[in-house]
Structure formats: structure tokens, C-alpha cells
Design a protein around this motif. Structure first.
Motif, PDB file in Angstrom:
ATOM      1  N   UNK A  83       0.831  -1.197   0.000  1.00 57.64           N
ATOM      2  CA  UNK A  83       0.000   0.000   0.000  1.00 57.64           C
ATOM      3  C   UNK A  83       0.872   1.257   0.000  1.00 57.64           C
ATOM      4  N   UNK A  84       0.203   2.399  -0.072  1.00 56.32           N
ATOM      5  CA  UNK A  84       0.923   3.656  -0.170  1.00 56.32           C
ATOM      6  C   UNK A  84       1.677   4.009   1.089  1.00 56.32           C
ATOM      7  N   UNK A  85       2.774   4.744   0.901  1.00 56.07           N
ATOM      8  CA  UNK A  85       3.606   5.208   2.001  1.00 56.07           C
ATOM      9  C   UNK A  85       3.738   6.726   1.919  1.00 56.07           C
ATOM     10  N   UNK A  86       3.763   7.363   3.064  1.00 55.76           N
ATOM     11  CA  UNK A  86       4.015   8.797   3.149  1.00 55.76           C
ATOM     12  C   UNK A  86       5.258   9.003   4.004  1.00 55.76           C
ATOM     13  N   UNK A 143      12.092 -18.533 -14.355  1.00 51.45           N
ATOM     14  CA  UNK A 143      10.795 -19.208 -14.251  1.00 51.45           C
ATOM     15  C   UNK A 143       9.938 -18.616 -13.144  1.00 51.45           C
ATOM     16  N   UNK A 144      10.258 -17.396 -12.719  1.00 53.82           N
ATOM     17  CA  UNK A 144       9.516 -16.747 -11.636  1.00 53.82           C
ATOM     18  C   UNK A 144       8.223 -16.154 -12.151  1.00 53.82           C
ATOM     19  N   UNK A 145       7.119 -16.575 -11.560  1.00 55.50           N
ATOM     20  CA  UNK A 145       5.811 -15.956 -11.828  1.00 55.50           C
ATOM     21  C   UNK A 145       5.657 -14.789 -10.865  1.00 55.50           C
ATOM     22  N   UNK A 146       5.630 -13.586 -11.419  1.00 50.97           N
ATOM     23  CA  UNK A 146       5.687 -12.386 -10.606  1.00 50.97           C
ATOM     24  C   UNK A 146       4.398 -11.588 -10.721  1.00 50.97           C
ATOM     25  N   UNK A 147       3.883 -11.214  -9.579  1.00 50.82           N
ATOM     26  CA  UNK A 147       2.745 -10.286  -9.498  1.00 50.82           C
ATOM     27  C   UNK A 147       3.051  -9.301  -8.380  1.00 50.82           C
ATOM     28  N   UNK A 148       3.445  -8.093  -8.771  1.00 55.61           N
ATOM     29  CA  UNK A 148       3.878  -7.089  -7.815  1.00 55.61           C
ATOM     30  C   UNK A 148       3.093  -5.808  -8.032  1.00 55.61           C
ATOM     31  N   UNK A 149       2.469  -5.326  -6.966  1.00 54.23           N
ATOM     32  CA  UNK A 149       1.736  -4.075  -6.993  1.00 54.23           C
ATOM     33  C   UNK A 149       2.224  -3.202  -5.839  1.00 54.23           C
ATOM     34  N   UNK A 150       2.764  -2.050  -6.179  1.00 53.53           N
ATOM     35  CA  UNK A 150       3.256  -1.110  -5.184  1.00 53.53           C
ATOM     36  C   UNK A 150       2.569   0.220  -5.408  1.00 53.53           C
ATOM     37  N   UNK A 151       1.802   0.665  -4.440  1.00 53.84           N
ATOM     38  CA  UNK A 151       1.137   1.957  -4.556  1.00 53.84           C
ATOM     39  C   UNK A 151       2.161   3.078  -4.410  1.00 53.84           C
ATOM     40  N   UNK A 152       1.738   4.266  -4.735  1.00 53.53           N
ATOM     41  CA  UNK A 152       2.634   5.407  -4.768  1.00 53.53           C
ATOM     42  C   UNK A 152       3.174   5.715  -3.375  1.00 53.53           C
ATOM     43  N   UNK A 153       4.451   6.113  -3.340  1.00 51.85           N
ATOM     44  CA  UNK A 153       5.094   6.569  -2.111  1.00 51.85           C
ATOM     45  C   UNK A 153       5.388   8.051  -2.264  1.00 51.85           C
ATOM     46  N   UNK A 154       4.811   8.854  -1.404  1.00 50.84           N
ATOM     47  CA  UNK A 154       4.957  10.304  -1.489  1.00 50.84           C
ATOM     48  C   UNK A 154       5.942  10.766  -0.418  1.00 50.84           C
ATOM     49  N   UNK A 155       7.018  11.446  -0.862  1.00 43.43           N
ATOM     50  CA  UNK A 155       8.079  11.897   0.033  1.00 43.43           C
ATOM     51  C   UNK A 155       8.034  13.415   0.110  1.00 43.43           C
TER      52      UNK A 155
END
Length: 1328
Positions: A950-953, A1065-1077
């Protein structure tokens, strides 16, 4: 007349165990009243058959045997048997095998074996027994009973020796006397009566000495060690209670021993041998010694219970039902095993209970054809097992650990002597060991003591830290303290013993015993155990119940041999251990002594008594019918162990000296360096900082199936075993920690501690794990989990100032450093900042960083095919606490996750309504990862990574810079005389280059070097100064590299090949929400109206409500989404293990190379290409008066990454991969705007970060620190570009020309715009 009855009884005992004895001479001597026999040899084979021990007698001698019979006062004076100098030598039987005949009888069939015993008696004694008509049988029985009950046995100089390998264990008892006593335990001539069915005896042991020595290959002892136990005296009280006058066996037996003072001494050479003897006792207890010979099976008299080890198989169904629950008997391997299990030691001891207290055999011998003997044989069928209570009590016990060294005499030809030095002492008060048993169905053992402590003595490894001339306090020498003082606790450890005047036996009443498992658990709880003892309490309970029969299992009649009459036997085994409040102090003295004991214990390794059998699945499988499976699921016996620690305190001090590099290699299995010897004088360091850990409660529970091997064989043969059966095929472990907290404290010169400074506030956590028993039996079921673990952490908070972290770092480095330790002074300002005086406010209080992590749940699982893990992290927050202007503490949030950052890429969110952070927000991190165990399985399934963040601030506030660049201040001249502490520090730069080779191995004392001059190094001198020094400890920084090492390019190529095998052979599913600095140039404290830690809310509040908002740079990192080709979206949190379907054909991309690659890669099991999406990347700045300027407009890109490889020809010596990388990028339009205020802000932020970085590097390179840290907030250097926006002053160069003609001055922002259209294209890169 009486001689004709008494003489055969005495002759039967003497002739049974002594060789070459003429009965006629013995009979004539007995009639004279006294017998003296000299130089007698024992019948060793008879002793082995009688004792049924897994030992064999090498020799047995009696120097003199005296028998005194007062014929004229036989009814009022005792018969005295005196043995002068008896010596026996034993050793373990060859092959550790016990003959079939030596298998001990058990209580369950003792009634059936009594007839065999009686029929096996020597007939010649019966024939020699006359029948006198003038003496009625009742009178003879009464007289004989009085004579036997009052026999006095005296043994002078008893010597027992046990030899094994190089071990010689000898026990020497100067005097042992057994006699009958009265109610007050005074010597008396007593007999049981109808009003008092009690018989009491006392055994006094005088001057017991136990020696443990090592012999050489020829069997001789070269150097005699100090005795383990020297001249210890103790007494034993025996109490027998009968049901009636005609009882042949007591119904209650109590045997209690009391030792007032027990002083043990163990040297470093004796320690391995002592551990070996303990292992022998454990092996005997659990039945690991005493296997039956090949081809022999255990008969019905050889029964073993759980407390003694695995149950022994038998051929008839009656024994099967007793040894295993009824549901097991359908399994053929249960009743017929290739290697029969041995009999346990306690079962062997139990078979001697009637022999110790019973004189029926001898009485039957002299009675001959007395009709009462027939009555006895009939009654033995219904005899019940007596209740036996065995206790050992010690008022005070001391164990001293000594180190030995060889010391030669002045003469050259004089033999060497062993000199020992005490280094460690363990003191224990109020010790109790009690065992209560009633046949096989009930056994309970309780162990406890009131208090204990461990004390350091003299010196260790040449460091004289506790010599007499040091004059250190006893409290400093004590590093372990548990429980209470015996003088305060009282004699609670003797409760209900024969030495307790309040016990029922000492008050003329009959004792009551709890023989029911449920009532036992309700009575003997952890609280009750700690109230009695206070330091340690252990309760081990084993019960065996017959669920269908009315009586206990041992009371059944087994003569019929019908198993259906017995029903199901349910066994339970529970162990509960409680350790009371303890204080464990780990300083240099204690750690080096403990590790030295471990090193000494590892110096000699012996062959184990029993080896684990290989996990080979028996192919002879018998399928159970549904009724047997249902019976199996009703009850499965288990062993359950619970360990509880209450109120624990662990204190880890800064190392005052560190010689661990001479101990740890030995423990880790490396080469021994025991020839090291140091002679440095020790100087105590005060005040001494330390880390203190407090734990309210630690609970560890462990459960394992009682018959794991048999159970696993049965369950693994089932087609679809239930979850309940699978649950019992695992060993389960639960660990729970409550109230864990840590802080910093220091020990001053007076031996008192300052108030702890909290670092980790109280938190609780839990860990669960399970392990499959006999994994080789489950090879056909790959979905069965072999290991599984779950970790839960509800909340963890860590808070510290920079000064506290520097002190923690110094404590850690004092232990991690190996080699030379120099003593330089720690800055006193650091100690004053960490340990502030109560009631005195600091002039410049330091900011405190506080980080917390919540709701962490992790799970791990491994099968025969894959290893996988999944978990969630609820939230992470980091904030800074700093003093405010009005004296109140201000809170500055630094990191917040999860945070709703989906709209933060545009500045519009500042002017829109924003919902507060919800407590029901999703977890910050949710992931699942699965990796194959081997590459063969990788081609068909491959690794899988599913992750959602999830998102990071983030708020990079200047308060963080203040925290990082803190440096202890210099002391003024008035502080020069105050005490300082010494910690290891890095040597000066001028000396470090010369000594960096020896910094890891130079001894504390300067020693002569015999090496070449280029390898010689001078040790670092010990010096104490009072000026400020940085807190760092020297470590080995120079790594020796051999000439034949590979080049960096070769290592990189090898690394790429390893990574490629894992990634392809890596099955990848990566979801990274926005990080606001957010990067402000001044602090942004959180207003009181904002939820604590809400960074976007804090920025928005300052943006709208504060006119003096500092300039802030907002960097919104893009949302990232990476998906393998053809993969369908899955929930990132999966039940592990899991399977992902891998389609053969994927969606074709309009590119020839990629199309060819896609088809080929999936035929080979590869997971490429990857689709990578980046969105909502932007940069903008915030200024006062609600001014927002965009630097980089929101943008993103979508790309496709394809990688293929091919191995080169096998003719190449080093087979490597040839890689081809294809990258397709669709880039959205990029628009960059830059203005004067933004350039000014970027310059200011860059300058601040540069100053901070320089200070950190300056401290790391040991440069001289300034008296006070430079301020990072204040006037900044002039910038080439000026602006009137925010904090920058106006620049006349930006005014309009109208200013020259007197019009109003107007300010403009110079903005530079850069715009790029979207880019779409392919890139291809090939490399070897």
C-alpha cells in the motif's frame, strides 16, 4: 529348637551370593552365635541375574563377613551382619545387550510370576528344614518376622567402581548402617502390631567419597583429579505401612534421604566424563540401553511403559493390548518388530520393590510344607501394587567448576602434578526430588528447589577479575540469581516428607496420596509449586488407564490371555516446568566462564549409547478396517511438555575484556587454541553501561506422539487420513512471550543501578511451529507439509535518542570485536545525555525517534517439492519527539504506512476534502512467495511471488538531520577528575596501518614474537584518557585475497547465472502503490487536531492554516505494477502451498522476436516477458501563502521486458549463459517546469543534506569532533538565483522595466518549461 528355623534362613542368603562356602561349617558357626568369614568371592553371575542391570561384574570381593546371632535374646536383640571392605568393579555389557533371562518382571504380571519364583527355590533347604511339633506355625511366623524386621546390617569400607572407555568412576563409603527405629526415629527393637501396622528403619551413610578419573590406554590412572564428592554424610529413613498383620508386602513404602550439605567439585577434565555418566543415566531411564539379542523376543514379564521409553513389542495379543492402545493391534509391525525395544531402568527398578521389603521367599523355605504357604500362593494372585514414595532432600548443595593445569616439581625427575583453580560456583538451597508410583499405571516425579545463584571465582583465561586482592563485592561476582533465601522461605521443601515433623507419618496417621490424573493437575499447579519452592519446580506425570475395565490395567488377570477382556489402554505423559523470578547478568566474567565450560565439555566426544534408526518405511503394510480407524481417532497417546519462566531479568553489560576469539572457534567446530594464556591485570570499569531486558512471562509448550514411529506407519498407509490423525503425526511447539521490554542502565561504583531508560516498551509475541515425524514415510504425498511455522506480532515499538543508539552500538561492538582491546575513555557527555539525573532538566534535550510496527503475521511451510511463505504487515509508523517552544513536546511524523496516496501525485488534493486515515485500512504489505526445492520441479512449476504494498508517506524532516549528526560534547576541565568508563575504541590512524594485520589476533599482554619482522606487530597499549573520543570499536577490515582468486568480471558473470536460474521461471505479481516523500527545509510538527502520524494531514494543515509554512519538496514516486506474461490476477495472500496453472500458449505481442520468445519460453517453463507499468510520477513544491509550483507533471510508462538465454557450447571450459534482453517502452509525455523559488529550495535542501553527510563521514573517519554540533537550521549561503516566494528575499533582477520609471515594483517567477512527447520503441541488448 529355634536354631533349626533361623539357621537355614541365614544360610540361604549367604550361600546364594558367596562362592566356595561349606554349609556344614557355616551351620556349626551359626550355632555358636558368631560367624567370621574372610576373603570371600561373590557369585558374579548370580548378582547379574538378580540385579538384571545392563552391567557386568568384573570382580567382587568381601574381605570379612561377620554374623552375630544372640540366641538367648533373639526376641529382644537384633541379629547383626557386618561386612568389612567390600569391593565390586562393573562395566557396561559388551554390545549393550541383555539376555532374555535378565528381563525384569513388571507389576502387571507379578502375581503370575510368584508361583514360578516359589517353585524355583533350592530344594535342599526345604529338605533340611525340620518340623518341630512343639513350636506352632503361628509362633514361628511371629518370631521369624520379629527377627527379620530387626536385622542390623553394617558395611564398613564399601568400594564400587565403574569403568568405561577412559572413565573410572569410584564410590567409597566409609560406613553404612541399617537398623530398626521407633516412632521418634531412635534405635529400637520393634515389630508391627495390630495397633501399629508400621515398620521404620534408618540407614546412615558416613563419609561418602566419589572420584572420577581418566585412565590411559593401558588402564592406569596417571593423574588423580579432585574428588567429585568428598566425605559426604547423609541419612535415609524408610517407612513401611501394612494393611494387616498377615500382609506379606507393605501397602505403602516411603524411602526418603536427607543431605545437609552436598559439595561437588568438577574439573575441566572431569566435565566430559561427568556428562557421559549423565547420558548413561538418561539412556538407562528411557530404555535406550539393553537391546535384546537377535532372534529373541520379550516374554510376558518384560513390559515397558512410556516413562521408560518406547513400548516393547510382544507376540501374544495380551501384551500388544497392554503396550499399545487397542486400535494399534491391527498393525502387524506393532507386534512384530525386527529390533525389540529395550526395557527401561525404572521398570527394572520397579521389579525390585517386593524384593527390597519382602522376606516371603526365605520364610517359605523354612516352612516347608506349611499349609499357610498354599494360602499365600492363592493370595498372591490378588495382590495389589504398593504405593512407593522415594524422596531426596538437600539443604544446601554447591557445585564448583575448576580449571586444571600441569605443574612440574623442582626436580627434573619428579612427576608432574595437577593444579586446579576455582573459576565458577553454583549454590543451591532447599532441593527436593520426589517420585511417587503405584505399579505401571501411575508414576509422578517432582523436582524443585528454593533458591540458587552462580558466582564467579578468581580468574579466567589469565584475567584476574575476582582475585582476592581485587576487593570486588560479592554482588558483582554473582551473575545468576533465582528464587528466595532458604532462611526466609523456611523448610517448605521438606513438606510431607519423613523429615517433616508435620507429616502424617510423624503424627501417627496414615498418609493419603493423589493417584488420579485430574485431581493431580488440580492440586499440583504452577502456583502451588512456586509457593512451595520459589525458584524451580518440575512435575512429570505418567498415567495409564483402562477405559473399559473397572480397575487399573495392572490389576487385571492376564492368565487367560484374552485381549478382549482388557479394553483400550489410554496413556498420558505430561511434564510441567516452572522457573521463578530470575536475574541473569551477562558481563565479561560470566560469559567467558560459561563459554569455557562449553569448550571443556566439547574437548572429548564419546560414541552415543544409541543411534537413531534410519527413517526407512516398512513395506509390510496392513490396512486398518473402519472400526480400527475410528478407534484410533478416539484417543492417541502423546507426550506434552510445558516450560514457563516468570519475571525474568537479563542484563547484558559492556564487555570489560574480550577473549571470545579463543573460545567461539572451538564451539563452532574449528581448531582449538587452548594454548593461549593471558596474564593481564584486570581493572574494573565503572560506571558500566548495560542493556536490561525484562520479560513478564515466557511459555513454551511442546507435544509429540508417544509412539511416533508406529502411528506414522499406520496413518501414512491410509488412503485419506483425517486432519485429526495428521495433526498427531507432527511434533508441535508453541512459544509465547508476554511483557517483553528493554532499556539501558548502568552500574556505578557502589554496585547499584540507575533508573532504566526505556528503549523497547512492553510488547507480546507468539510463535508456533510443527515438524512432521518420519518424513520418508510420506514421499508419495507431496502435498503433506514437512515443516510449518506461524509468527504473530501485534505491536512493537522502539524509541531512542541518538546518544542512546551510540551507547548501544558501543556495547555491541565491545562484544563483536575480537583480538586486542584497548581502553579509552567514553565521553562523559554521552553518559550524561543517556542517564540524566532525576529532576534535572537538560539544557539541550535531544530529539527521540520512535518507530512502531503493528499486526505482523508470517507463515512458513515446506513440503517435499516447495518452500513457501506468506504474511502481512499491518502498519509502520516512525515519528520524532522534540521539545517545543512552550515546553510541550512536539510530535513530527516521519513515516506512515499505509497511507492513501492515490491522489497525492497532483497538488489538487490540498484543496479538496480528505478523509482521515481509517482504522480498517488494508494491510501495508501482503505477500506470498513459493520456491521449488529442486530445479527439476522448477521447470514444471517454478517460483511464484505475489506481493501488494500500500501507499507510504515519508517526511524527511530536518529534525532527522539533528538526530543523525549528534556528537557527544567535549568535557570541560572541571570534569577531568570524574570517573570514566573504558570501552574498546579504534586506534589512531597513524598506528592503524601498522597494526591492522594483528588487530584481530594480538593478545592482551605483550608476548615475544618468533615470526619474521614483516609479520610482527606490537600490541596496542592500554591507556585511559579523559578527552572526547568517538564510540567505535576496531574490527577486521582487511580481507586477505589469494592470488588465484577469480576476477570481478568472472564473479559477476557467475552471479548473473545464479540469479537468472532463479528468475527465469519466476511468476511475478507485484503491486506497489505510490510513495509520497515530503522534504521540508524546516520542521513540520503535527498539529494537535490531526491524527497522530498522519503526514498528508499534517502537510495539508500547514498548507492551509499556517502562513509561515516552510518550503517543501514533494516527490511522488510512481505506482508500480509488474505481472508475468499470461498470469491472471490472484489475491496476494494465499493459503500455502498452492498451485498456479501455467498455460502453454500466451497472448501474442505484435513483434516477431517477442512472439517467438513467448512461445519458446513457456514451452521451457520460463515466466518472461514481464509487463511493467509505472504511473503517477510527479514532483512539485509547496510554499507559504498556499503557493504550489509543479516541477514534473504527472507521468508514467508501460514497458515489456523479455529475457532469453542460451548456454554456450560444452567445449568451453567454463559453461556460461548468453543473454538477449528485449525492452519495449511506451513513455507518456514528460513536462518539466522550473522556477527561481524551486531552484532556491532545491539548493537549500541539497546544502543541508551535504552538510549532514559530511558530518557523518567526518565522524566515521575519526576526525576531531567540534565542541558543539553545527546548526543545520538558519541562514543559508546565497544562491545564484533569488526569489520572493517563500523564504527567499526578492531579487531586483526579476523586476519589470517599469520599476525604473517609478511605478509599483512587481515580482515575476522565471519558469523554464521542458516538454517531451510520448516515446514508444524497442531496445535490444545482447551480452555474454
Amino acid at each position: 529348637m529355634l536354631e533349626s528355623y533361623v539357621t537355614p534362613i541365614l544360610m540361604s542368603y549367604v550361600n546364594r551370593y558367596i562362592k566356595n562356602l561349606k554349609p556344614s561349617d557355616l551351620q556349626l558357626s551359626l550355632w555358636g552365635g558368631d560367624v567370621v568369614l574372610s576373603k570371600l568371592e561373590l557369585k558374579l553371575d548370580v548378582l547379574e541375574q538378580e540385579l538384571k542391570l545392563p552391567f557386568t561384574f568384573l570382580s567382587g570381593h568381601i574381605h570379612e563377613l561377620r554374623i552375630h546371632v544372640p540366641w538367648t535374646k533373639l526376641g529382644s536383640e537384633p541379629v547383626v551382619i557386618t561386612i568389612n571392605t567390600m569391593e565390586c568393579i562393573l562395566k557396561l555389557k559388551d554390545g549393550i545387550q541383555v539376555d532374555h533371562e535378565s528381563c525384569g518382571s513388571n507389576s502387571t504380571n507379578r502375581s503370575t510370576t510368584e508361583n514360578t519364583k516359589t517353585s524355583a527355590k533350592p530344594r535342599r533347604i526345604q529338605q533340611a528344614t525340620p518340623t518341630d511339633p512343639d513350636l506352632p506355625p503361628g509362633y514361628v511366623q511371629s518370631l521369624i518376622r520379629r527377627v527379620v524386621n530387626n536385622v542390623n546390617i553394617v558395611i564398613n569400607n564399601l568400594i564400587l567402581k565403574y569403568v568405561e572407555d577412559d572413565i573410572v568412576l569410584s564410590v567409597n563409603i566409609t560406613s553404612a548402617e541399617c537398623y530398626t527405629v521407633g516412632e521418634l526415629w531412635d534405635r529400637a527393637f520393634m515389630d508391627i502390631s495390630a495397633t501399629d501396622l508400621v515398620l521404620r528403619k534408618v540407614i546412615n551413610f558416613s563419609d561418602c567419597t566419589v572420584c572420577l578419573d581418566k585412565r590411559n590406554a593401558s588402564g592406569k590412572i596417571e593423574f588423580y583429579q579432585d574428588p567429585l564428592l568428598y566425605k559426604c554424610s547423609f541419612r535415609t529413613r524408610l517407612h513401611f505401612t501394612y494393611d494387616n498383620l498377615n500382609s506379606k508386602m507393605p501397602s505403602v513404602i516411603k524411602i526418603h534421604t536427607l543431605v545437609e550439605s552436598l559439595k561437588l567439585s568438577i574439573t575441566d577434565q572431569q566435565l566430559p566424563m561427568f556428562i557421559r555418566i549423565m547420558q548413561l543415566g538418561i539412556a538407562l531411564y528411557y530404555g535406550e540401553i539393553g537391546n535384546f539379542k537377535d532372534g529373541e523376543t520379550e516374554d510376558s514379564t518384560c513390559h515397558n511403559k512410556d516413562v521408560l521409553g518406547n513400548v516393547t513389542g510382544a507376540e501374544d495379543e495380551t501384551r500388544i493390548d497392554m503396550q499399545y492402545p487397542a486400535q494399534y493391534k491391527g498393525q502387524e509391525l506393532y507386534s512384530q518388530q525386527e529390533d525389540d525395544q529395550p526395557q527401561g531402568w525404572v521398570s527394572w527398578a520397579w521389579s525390585f520393590v517386593p524384593a527390597i521389603v519382602n522376606y516371603d521367599d526365605a520364610e517359605e523355605n523354612y516352612l516347608g510344607n506349611d499349609p499357610t504357604s498354599t494360602t499365600h500362593q492363592q493370595k498372591t494372585q490378588t495382590l495389589k501394587d504398593p504405593i512407593v514414595s522415594i524422596g531426596f532432600y538437600c539443604t544446601k548443595a554447591t557445585v564448583t567448576f575448576k580449571l586444571t593445569e600441569m605443574q612440574a616439581e623442582s626436580s627434573y625427575y619428579s612427576p608432574q602434578k595437577v593444579k586446579s583453580k576455582e573459576v565458577l560456583c553454583w549454590e543451591q538451597e532447599g532441593t527436593t526430588v520426589e517420585a511417587l508410583m503405584m505399579g505401571e499405571p501411575f508414576f509422578d516425579c517432582q523436582i524443585g528447589f528454593v533458591g540458587c545463584r552462580a558466582i564467579c571465582l578468581k580468574g579466567i583465561m589469565g584475567v584476574k577479575d575476582f582475585e582476592e586482592n581485587i576487593n570486588r563485592r560479592e554482588t558483582e561476582a554473582c551473575f545468576f540469581l533465582c528464587g528466595e533465601n532458604l532462611s526466609i522461605k523456611g523448610l517448605t521443601y521438606l513438606t510431607n516428607s519423613l523429615f517433616d515433623y508435620r507429616s502424617p507419618e510423624n503424627n501417627g496417621t496414615r498418609a493419603e496420596f493423589i493417584l488420579d490424573a485430574a485431581t493431580h493437575k488440580e492440586t499440583y499447579t504452577e502456583i502451588a509449586g512456586m509457593q512451595r519452592f520459589g525458584a524451580f519446580y518440575m512435575d512429570y506425570l505418567y498415567t495409564m488407564e483402562n477405559t473399559t475395565g473397572k480397575g487399573s490395567a495392572n490389576q487385571q488377570d492376564f492368565s487367560s490371555g484374552k485381549s478382549e477382556d482388557l479394553g483400550t489402554v489410554q496413556e498420558k505423559s505430561t511434564k510441567s516446568l516452572v522457573i521463578g523470578p530470575l536475574d541473569f547478568r551477562l558481563d565479561s566474567s560470566a560469559v567467558h566462564r560459561i563459554l569455557k565450560m562449553v569448550v571443556c565439555a566439547l574437548e572429548h566426544e564419546y560414541e552415543p549409547y544409541s543411534r537413531l534408526k534410519p527413517d526407512i518405511k516398512d513395506e509390510r503394510e496392513t490396512m486398518l478396517n473402519p472400526e480400527e480407524v475410528a478407534s484410533l481417532e478416539e484417543y492417541i497417546p502423546t507426550r506434552h511438555t510445558s516450560v514457563t519462566l516468570l519475571k525474568c531479568t537479563f542484563t547484558i553489560f559492556m564487555a570489560e575484556f574480550n577473549l571470545l576469539d579463543h573460545l567461539l572457534p572451538v564451539i563452532m567446530g574449528e581448531k582449538n587454541s587452548s594454548n593461549f594464556m593471558n596474564t593481564t591485570n584486570f581493572q574494573s570499569l565503572r560506571p558500566l553501561p548495560s542493556v536490561q531486558i525484562l520479560v513478564d512471562k515466557i511459555n513454551l509448550e511442546h507435544s509429540v506422539p508417544m509412539y511416533a514411529e508406529q502411528l506414522v506407519h499406520v496413518v501414512s498407509s491410509l488412503t485419506q487420513p483425517s486432519d485429526n490423525l495428521l495433526h498427531y503425526c507432527y511434533a508441535h511447539c508453541y512459544l509465547k512471550i508476554f511483557g517483553f521490554q528493554a532499556g539501558l542502565t548502568s552500574l556505578d561504583c557502589r554496585g547499584s543501578y540507575c533508573l532504566p531508560v526505556p528503549i523497547v516498551p512492553s510488547f507480546s509475541t507468539a510463535l508456533y511451529g510443527k515438524l512432521l515425524k518420519l518424513p520418508t514415510c510420506w514421499t508419495k504425498r507431496s502435498q503433506i507439509a514437512i515443516t510449518e511455522g506461524i509468527f504473530e506480532l501485534p505491536n512493537l515499538t522502539v524509541q531512542a535518542t541518538r546518544a542512546q543508539t551510540l551507547l548501544l552500538q558501543a556495547i555491541y561492538q565491545s562484544w563483536s570485536h575480537s583480538g586486542n582491546v584497548s581502553s579509552l575513555a567514553v565521553n562523559e557527555a554521552l553518559m550524561n545525555e543517556v542517564f540524566q539525573t532525576v529532576g534535572v532538566k537538560s539544557k539541550n534535550p535531544l530529539p527521540t525517534l520512535e518507530g512502531s510496527i503493528q499486526n505482523v503475521e508470517l507463515k512458513y511451510c515446506s513440503t517435499s517439492l516447495v518452500k513457501c511463505a506468506s504474511g502481512t504487515v499491518g502498519s509502520i509508523k516512525i515519528c520524532a519527539k522534540a521539545p517545543g517552544d512552550s515546553g510541550k513536546e512536539k510530535l513530527i511524523p516521519l513515516l506512515q504506512g499505509p497511507s492513501d496516496t492515490k491522489d497525492l501525485h497532483s497538488s489538487k488534493w490540498l484543496n479538496e476534502s480528505r478523509k482521515p486515515e481509517s482504522l480498517l485500512a488494508p494491510d501495508l504489505i501482503a505477500f506470498t512467495v513459493q520456491v521449488p526445492q529442486c530445479m527439476d520441479y522448477c521447470h514444471s512449476s517454478g517460483a511464484v511471488l505475489l506481493c501488494n504494498v500500500q501507499g507510504l508517506a515519508v517526511n524527511i524532516d530536518p529534525i532527522l538531520y539533528t538526530w543523525l549528526i549528534y556528537q557527544p560534547q567535549k568535557r570541560s576541565s572541571k570534569h577531568m577528575q570524574q570517573p570514566v568508563i573504558a570501552v574498546p575504541l579504534v586506534m589512531p590512524i597513524s598506528r592503524r596501518k601498522e597494526d591492522e594485520v594483528s588487530v584481530g589476533s594480538a593478545p592482551l599482554a605483550k608476548q615475544q614474537s618468533y615470526q619474521a619482522s614483516e609479520y610482527a606487530s606490537s600490541p596496542v597499549k592500554t591507556k585511559t584518557v579523559t578527552e572526547s573520543r568517538p564510540l567505535s570499536v576496531p574490527v577486521k577490515a582487511v580481507l586477505t585475497i589469494t592470488e588465484g582468486c577469480r576476477s570481478p568480471e568472472e564473479r559477476m558473470k557467475e552471479f548473473i547465472g545464479v540469479v537468472w536460474n532463479a528468475v527465469k521461471s519466476l511468476t511475478l505479481q507485484l503491486e506497489v502503490q505510490s510513495c509520497c516523500v515530503f522534504i521540508p527545509n524546516d520542521s513540520l510538527p503535527s498539529p494537535s487536531t490531526i491524527v497522530s502520524g498522519d503526514i498528508p494531514g499534517t502537510v495539508r494543515s500547514w498548507y492551509h492554516g499556517q502562513t509561515s509554512m516552510p518550503g517543501t519538496l514533494a516527490l511522488c514516486l510512481p505506482q508500480i505494477k509488474i505481472v508475468s506474461a499470461g498470469h491472471k490476477y490472484m489475491d496476494p495472500l494465499q493459503e500455502i502451498p498452492f498451485v498456479i496453472p501455467r498455460p502453454i500458449l500466451e497472448e501474442v505481442i505484435n513483434c516477431g522476436d517477442v512472439c517467438h520468445y513467448t512461445l519458446r519460453s513457456h514451452l521451457l517453463g520460463d515466466a518472461f516477458p514481464w509487463t511493467i507499468s509505472l504511473h503517477h510520477f510527479s514532483i512539485y513544491t509547496l510554499f507559504g501563502k498556499q503557493v504550489t509550483l509543479c516541477l514534473v507533471e504527472p507521468m508514467g510508462c508501460t514497458s515489456t521486458l523479455a529475457v532469453t538465454s542460451q548456454k554456450l557450447l560444452a567445449t568451453v571450459p567454463d559453461m556460461r549463459h548468453s543473454f538477449v534482453v528485449c525492452l519495449h517502452v511506451d513513455l507518456e509525455s514528460l513536462e518539466i517546469k522550473c522556477s527561481n523559488p524551486q531552484v532556491q529550495l532545491l539548493y537549500e535542501l541539497t546544502d543541508i543534506m551535504n552538510k549532514v553527510w559530511n558530518k557523518i563521514q567526518k565522524r566515521g573517519s575519526l576526525s576531531s569532533s567540534s565542541a558543539y554540533p553545527e546548526s543545520v537550521v538558519g541562514p543559508f549561503p546565497s544562491s545564484p538565483v533569488r526569489s520572493s516566494i517563500g523564504t527567499a528575499p526578492p531579487d531586483n533582477s526579476t523586476c519589470s522595466p517599469s520599476a525604473d520609471i517609478g511605478t509599483t515594483t512587481e515580482v515575476f517567477m522565471e519558469t523554464i518549461n521542458f516538454s517531451f512527447l510520448g516515446i514508444s520503441g524497442w531496445g535490444r541488448l545482447g551480452f555474454l
